[in-house]
Design an enzyme around this catalytic site. Structure first.
Site, PDB file in Angstrom:
ATOM      1  N   ARG A 297      31.684  47.627  40.131  1.00 58.79           N
ATOM      2  CA  ARG A 297      33.131  47.608  40.357  1.00 58.79           C
ATOM      3  C   ARG A 297      33.705  46.209  40.191  1.00 58.79           C
ATOM      4  O   ARG A 297      34.782  46.026  39.622  1.00 58.79           O
ATOM      5  CB  ARG A 297      33.429  48.168  41.752  1.00 58.79           C
ATOM      6  N   TYR A 438      38.052  53.935  35.342  1.00 58.83           N
ATOM      7  CA  TYR A 438      36.598  54.134  35.440  1.00 58.83           C
ATOM      8  C   TYR A 438      35.947  53.318  36.557  1.00 58.83           C
ATOM      9  O   TYR A 438      36.567  52.454  37.149  1.00 58.83           O
ATOM     10  CB  TYR A 438      35.897  53.995  34.091  1.00 58.83           C
ATOM     11  N   GLU A 439      34.762  53.660  36.865  1.00 56.54           N
ATOM     12  CA  GLU A 439      34.003  53.031  37.953  1.00 56.54           C
ATOM     13  C   GLU A 439      34.707  53.239  39.293  1.00 56.54           C
ATOM     14  O   GLU A 439      34.734  52.352  40.162  1.00 56.54           O
ATOM     15  CB  GLU A 439      33.817  51.539  37.651  1.00 56.54           C
ATOM     16  N   GLY A 440      35.265  54.443  39.471  1.00 57.96           N
ATOM     17  CA  GLY A 440      36.044  54.750  40.681  1.00 57.96           C
ATOM     18  C   GLY A 440      37.502  54.411  40.436  1.00 57.96           C
ATOM     19  O   GLY A 440      37.850  53.246  40.297  1.00 57.96           O
TER      20      GLY A 440
END
Lengths: 593, 593
Positions: A297, A438-440
């Site tokens: 993140r 993306y990535e949460g």
């Protein structure tokens, strides 16, 4: 125009704003020699300007091609990748035991910004490999590590992370890919994954996939997910490549941006099942994911910072060259560069100040991660881990939000030219648009911030940080430097708003969780606005006492601009959190009418 | 999914928020029959859903092609255009004397939103024609009007506006295209224009270009510019098409969005000069431009509104279908549509509220324009013209800024799918990105607001408007409806902030103009946030007393959301204006270090 890494700004942010110098002085970095920081960054900047930046437009225009399951990257990309690994850039923070250079994550964070700024679609490939390395290093067996880790760290092979399926995006627990136990202790994996970045490409001989799947007897939801290592080519005992494994790219996406980075649909099991090796324990795949989440993140946040800086550099150069109109009071016969116009100055300052704040927040996250891994005192380690966990969602979401805002301002400064693709300004906006997703998603980051980072121990992590930030504000006040304008006052207001909003959320979370969740996104923005302002102020304070940094006053003006134009929004954001929930709760009447 | 015009919202905004009903009741619209409003809009909505919306993705994917100077539009576009003119949509607000329907601009404004929402690249063509009609109608000779006006109003021929040259964008006065007087009273025009929307296409037999150029003896700058009508094909005395004129498309741009709308480089004079006819007087071309600027800018604002609404409709549908996770308190085995998540609700409400506010501001601008043209009392006309002039930069800049913000939120709600082009969410963002740039950048709108709309007569136009808005707030307070929450308080704060910021700007303008200009953009945003909030509140008040509108409370909640989440930023924006100028003025030290 090419990209030039702003080394002075980066060093000030890393060493002072983000606290690397203090952490080194406290002994948390062992015998790390701070002298090498600048040298590494200068070299990274050179590689980025010379090798990566020139391929950024090439990749965007050419994109990638899929034919018979094979992906061809853009012209020049495989060669650039080979130069990348030859120069050792893939191995900066890798474990020394496996051929890495063992340098701090904080240093690699700055490099990550540099790669993203020069060519974000290229830099995405090593980011995924980095996550794969982290998962393998933390949870893999010695046997798997011995086979795969060195080649992933060097970059000879790349890694992928395969979580997403059509019905399982943010809701990872809904995934259906299945794994069966084989007699030899390995597994056979079946299923389809989507949105797999660099799932297939022509830059390396092998690709090591990390795939989440379910065993037949696994519990439902996230507690029944296991993590498997699935190489594209099996590896023989002597380390040479063996048979082609049953995992293939069956499609690529046509995307808004990141054209040069293949986004693949991966199909496993058309020929008996992909041979996979368990990472960690069965049904504990989500724990492995959590291990690497902070760093992944953070890296996406650094993409936001890098894209913002690239957009800023390009807009600044344009504003200095493009002549339209003239400064107030000049003769009509004169034509001035548009940078003379106060409105253009404001846009450029906004871009630069937001970028600088997001940069320091991100670097500070990396320093906290480093200390959490490297410090010897368990209490120091634990405090650093808590700090890293707190800062991570802010580094990710705030940086990627401002990445989009700054890239959009970059388009705006270019006027009509900004809308024309060959200018390049629009590419930054297109590329940046995935980073809040993306990535949460950034919404998930905000919820993570409120429920998992603020909530524990009555907000302890937040109060500790606010305490440190308050000390910075005291220092700004004590400096009596009129160039700070109302910086101290604005920051103090910002921290007070953050404190009140935090308390309100803590009160609501137990019994009115939806009220708290409704305010998560404005709360994260408020947090970034107060935190970023204090960090820029601390850098300005440091710059004022430094030799050889040139006109230190520019850092004061930058901090002032941020405080007076961004942090000033804190009270409104606080009120959105604390007074805005009812309207959100009542939304169904509006939305579903 | 297709687009459905939100007729109920539109009627409420037009008739109540924007004040059409009151203006009709006051007699300013003559014998206009309000009953037809809804019928026209229903028909427009149907045409948009059935004919235009299905071509939106087609146009984006196929774009346009240039070969041998000829532009081919996307499949289905020429046919759709013929259906468009056959149905009379081009002629809605055109003069009845020339075959138009003579309907209010306000009605055409709603239609413009509908065209933009369904297919903005298509709708752009008639927008340009509309400007051409305005210029010709106001300044053209009877002879030219007789030849060209009817066919432009019907849409049989389209129009272009040709101002921009490489060195002359926002700075129109820097243009160099030259015109020579011919013996027959016509002119020969030479030069190159860029960024000419629909400069060439295959949807009509003829194109009527309106071109700015300089006569040999013209003064420098904007005072030496003349406007010429230059048909693609000359028109014979009997109205038939004659020789091809010397104006050709020599290139088209590859753009971020609006792929289906050709953006042409136009070259005049390779074969002896393009034959042109003077519009208005020599060297008074800029005055002709000012005539049509209000309406053209309003139309671009309506593009922002339309794109925002389209993005909202798509995101709402997705949020109701896409299942990920579950509502707080639900069982893990359950999967809910993402609209249950408060953070998603917030994004959707933000989209809808911003769109609704921008819509009413834009419609109100159209009503003011109508009254300025149609009222019989000179004082009423003058007041309406002042109001239209004040609202125009806000309608343009606020609406297009929110168009981008809303389209970006639409992408965000789609998650990873939002980044995939086939979803369609990304197209709205790409298409929207030009709207804050063309027809006067939003920075220029903000400067126009401060220097030409606020400044005259000690801010008289602004004080009059604030007076009216205060009356709305009084009414909200008097309603004692708890569903309004803190709406009245937030709006009152917003208006107070607007008043203080206006006074500060008025004080600075004479002697510290750069300080005032530095705050122009946040001032415009503050204005839109206060104005939009009051307008939504007035609509909610109206809805509460209406029959047949369904659950009126939804308009109250929407107004409340806007006040508590958008208008609440007013004080911070005010302080950015009044306390932020020094940092902007000191920008050079930061930017040029």
């Amino acid at each position: 125009m090419t990209y030039r890494a702003p080394i002075n700004d980066m060093l000030l942010a890393l060493n002072h704003g983000a606290g690397l110098n203090a952490a080194v002085a406290a002994g948390h970095y062992g015998n790390y020699d701070s002298e090498i920081t600048a040298a590494v960054l200068e070299e990274a900047g050179r590689f980025a300007s010379e090798v990566l930046a020139p391929l950024n437009r090439v990749g965007d225009s050419n994109g990638i091609k899929l034919k018979d399951g094979k992906v061809t990257t853009s012209p020049g990309w495989p060669d650039a990748y080979q130069r990348w690994i030859a120069a050792g850039w893939n191995a900066v923070s890798g474990a020394e035991a496996y051929g890495g250079q063992g340098l701090p994550l904080a240093l690699n964070a700055v490099c990550t910004e540099i790669w993203a700024a020069s060519n974000v679609a290229f830099g995405l490939c090593p980011l995924l490999t980095l996550s794969a390395i982290e998962a393998l290093d933390a949870h893999g067996s010695e046997e798997l590590k011995n086979i795969y880790l060195e080649k992933l760290i060097s970059g000879e092979w790349t890694g992928t992370m395969q979580l997403t399926e059509p019905q399982a995006g943010s809701d990872v627990g809904a995934l259906r890919a299945r794994a069966e136990r084989a007699d030899d202790g390995s597994y056979r994996v079946f299923g389809t994954k989507i949105f797999i970045t660099y799932g297939e490409h022509d830059m390396t001989d092998n690709i090591v996939h990390f795939v989440l799947a379910r065993l037949p007897d696994a519990p439902a939801g996230t507690k029944g997910i296991s993590l498997f290592l699935i190489p594209k080519f099996l590896v023989n005992a002597d380390g040479s490549l063996g048979a082609r494994n049953d995992i293939y790219c069956s499609g690529i996406e046509h995307k808004l941006g990141m054209h040069a980075a293949p986004t693949c649909t991966m199909t496993m099991g058309d020929n008996g099942g992909a041979i996979g090796y368990l990472i960690g324990e069965e049904n504990r795949g989500m724990q492995c994911m959590f291990t690497m989440m902070n760093q992944a993140r953070l890296c996406v946040g650094l993409e936001g910072v890098g894209l913002a800086d690239r957009a800023y550099q390009q807009a600044l150069a344009f504003a200095q060259e493009r002549k339209q109109g003239r400064a107030v009071g000049e003769k009509p016969s004169k034509s001035d560069p548009i940078i003379v116009h106060p409105d253009v100055k404001r846009m450029l300052l906004q871009m630069r100040a937001m970028t600088a704040a997001a940069r320091t927040i991100s670097y500070a996250t990396a320093v906290a991660l480093d200390v959490s891994f490297r410090a010897s005192d368990p209490a120091v380690k634990a405090a650093a881990a808590t700090r890293a966990a707190l800062l991570t969602p802010i580094a990710k979401a705030f940086s990627t939000d401002i990445g989009n805002e700054v890239a959009s301002l970059g388009v705006q400064i270019h006027g009509g030219m900004g809308f024309i693709e060959e200018t390049g300004a629009a590419q930054h906006l297109r590329d940046a648009r995935i980073t809040p997703i993306y990535e949460g998603t950034n919404g998930i980051q905000a919820i993570d911030l409120v429920t998992r980072k603020l909530a524990p121990n009555g907000g302890e992590a937040v109060w500790a940080l606010i305490g440190e930030l308050t000390a910075i504000v005291d220092e700004v006040e004590a400096s009596n430097d009129p160039a700070f304008g109302s910086t101290a006052a604005k920051l103090r207001e910002g921290l007070a708003a953050l404190e009140r909003a935090s308390n309100w959320l803590l009160q609501r979370l137990p019994n009115q969780p939806n009220d708290a969740l409704a305010g998560a996104t404005p709360y994260l923005r408020l947090f970034g606005s107060a935190l970023g302002g204090c960090m820029l102020a601390s850098e300005a304070l440091a710059a004022r006492t430094m030799e050889g940094i040139g006109d230190a006053q520019r850092y004061v003006t930058l901090a002032r601009f941020f405080a007076e134009n961004v942090t000033v929004q804190a009270t409104a954001l606080e009120r959105t959190v604390t007074e805005g929930a009812d309207a959100v709760t009542g939304a169904d009447a509006v939305l579903l009418a």
